[in-house]
Design an enzyme around this catalytic site. Structure first.
Site, PDB file in Angstrom:
ATOM      1  CG  HIS A   1      59.809   8.971   1.865  1.00 19.53           C
ATOM      2  ND1 HIS A   1      58.906   7.980   1.520  1.00 19.53           N
ATOM      3  CD2 HIS A   1      59.165  10.148   1.644  1.00 19.53           C
ATOM      4  CE1 HIS A   1      57.777   8.543   1.089  1.00 19.53           C
ATOM      5  NE2 HIS A   1      57.910   9.846   1.170  1.00 19.53           N
TER       6      HIS A   1
ATOM      7  CD  GLU B   1      59.196   4.540   1.942  1.00 22.27           C
ATOM      8  OE1 GLU B   1      58.919   3.369   1.617  1.00 22.27           O
ATOM      9  OE2 GLU B   1      59.659   5.379   1.131  1.00 22.27           O
TER      10      GLU B   1
ATOM     11  CB  SER C   1      55.321  11.797   2.617  1.00 24.37           C
ATOM     12  OG  SER C   1      56.384  12.040   1.738  1.00 24.37           O
TER      13      SER C   1
END
Lengths: 286, 286
Positions: A180, A207, A138
């Site tokens: 994401h 993800e 992330s």
């Protein structure tokens, strides 16, 4: 403080792994298993850096459990929440002895604000040059290139100025990384970035998906999710330079790919690699 | 009931306008103004069809007010909520005398389920052939082609079978239309469709944006928002045929464009048209 090291390392002997967030930490550990397997021979120490996270107390034990399950000899849980801690000698020593260095998720601006120009970051770059694996999920993935995206609502991102960017950690050249990506529909963010400068390859990590950035700029997709590539190098036209801030950006011709586990991409040649082609290329470069 | 008419009408003399939803109905009316201006000379009657909507009592007065403001001589508010109403002679007569026929948003499956094979739909096709403008927003746009998307969560749409499709209204050939496209991050839906059959051009309409589908397959973007095109015709490879349902789809090479108001696209030639090129082409075809 030493003078700033040269950014990026296409010549580094270590390997980067960028992960799109929400990777499995409790079941098959598909992605973390690949990360751990890339550690240099004989070094099973892992350093987890939770600088980006606002909840390090929650995040660090999860990674400690996961990497321990995978066979780590030690897992160093490093909060590094301010610049004093990023200069700490003991912390630097733990980085220097680790074969795997892992950045948690959170806010990439905290990561760069705390680590930029620090002794810890210098130590991480040196470890990468010496053959360690540096992975991030992330925010920890988005911050890897020399320039990073840190904000921009996807629904409105294809308007001039809607994507906020700043300097990243400088661990890899030629890429812009977003995370994401499918789950938050962030295609428009990489499109605006590609229109503003078509040279860098846009890497949109879904993800529970990631890319191994092998030496010589070979990407390998891993994990159950998708990796989307937006290649703007052959952009034919865009109105972006002539617009006022907030006006909608027109784009003629970007190229779109979707990679799944085992598929790859040659960044320099801009060539999609089906599994056989990826396998041959990686075997050659051994 | 007559035998089904031939689908599509690239030879129709009327014009289609597909709108991505949430078009301005109370301020500048930029898109609805363009729709109304396309009505055949001397015919300022508008029929608004709220079949797709679950709240026709709320939707119909908004369009009645908007088109009245634009100068409509009459606005026929048509609920058409079941197949009996879709066969009603008086309703058919109102369609036949209208220069603008407008489909509201809602659920495209209601639209096709109620109107498919009906006298009302036959009358709409005939009006299009005779030079009327047929416009639709959101569901009313998505349902226009011969095949339409009616379901599929964007976050998970790039997995085999995740996008649900069925027969559309058959008003235009060669396109697949999706709406609320940037706002709901629906790129993956058109990517899955393009991998399953690369022939049709994917048209992703943003909110308060639309395309005029001029004769000879020339698209013109209108409105303040974006129109995204995903062109799969030169798809190089995909694993989709070999996957089990739910497995992630790999895609090598689709082409991506972002059109803003005044920019266009030649569907057959797969050519992006900057405003000057679009203007010349439209002038030629007059």
């Amino acid at each position: 403080m030493t003078s700033p090291p040269s950014t990026a390392s296409s010549s580094a002997s270590g390997t980067l792994v960028a992960i799109g967030g929400a990777e499995d930490k409790t079941s098959d550990l598909e992605i973390l298993r690949r990360v751990f397997a890339l550690a240099p021979a004989g070094n099973h120490e892992v350093a987890v850096i939770a600088t980006a996270s606002s909840i390090p107390d929650q995040v660090l034990p999860e990674y400690e459990a996961a990497f321990s399950r995978l066979g780590a000899s030690r897992v160093h849980s490093l909060e590094i929440q301010d610049r004093q801690q990023a200069a700490d000698t003991d912390t630097v020593r733990l980085i220097e002895q680790s074969g795997v260095i892992f950045f948690s998720g959170g806010d990439q601006l905290r990561l760069t604000n705390v680590l930029g120009g620090s002794r810890v970051l210098t130590a991480i770059r040196e470890r990468l040059d010496d053959g360690a694996v540096v992975a991030g999920t992330s925010a920890g993935a988005a911050a890897m290139p020399g320039t990073m995206i840190y904000n921009g609502a996807a629904a409105d991102a294809l308007r001039k100025g809607a994507v906020n960017m700043t300097l990243g950690l400088g661990l890899v050249d030629g890429l812009i990384i977003d995370s994401h990506f499918l789950e938050r529909g962030r295609f428009t963010r990489l499109m605006e970035v590609g229109a503003s400068n078509p040279e860098h390859l846009g890497v949109g990590l879904g993800e529970d998906a990631g890319v191994i950035i092998h030496p010589h700029g070979i990407l390998e997709a891993i994990g159950p999710g998708h990796v989307i590539l937006i290649d703007s190098r052959d952009l034919a036209s865009s109105n972006i330079a002539g617009l006022s801030m907030g006006e909608p950006v027109a784009i003629e011709h970007m190229i779109l790919h979707a990679l799944v586990s085992g598929h790859g991409f040659d960044i320099e040649a801009r060539r999609y690699l089906v599994p056989d082609a990826l396998g041959s290329l990686l075997a050659e470069s051994q």
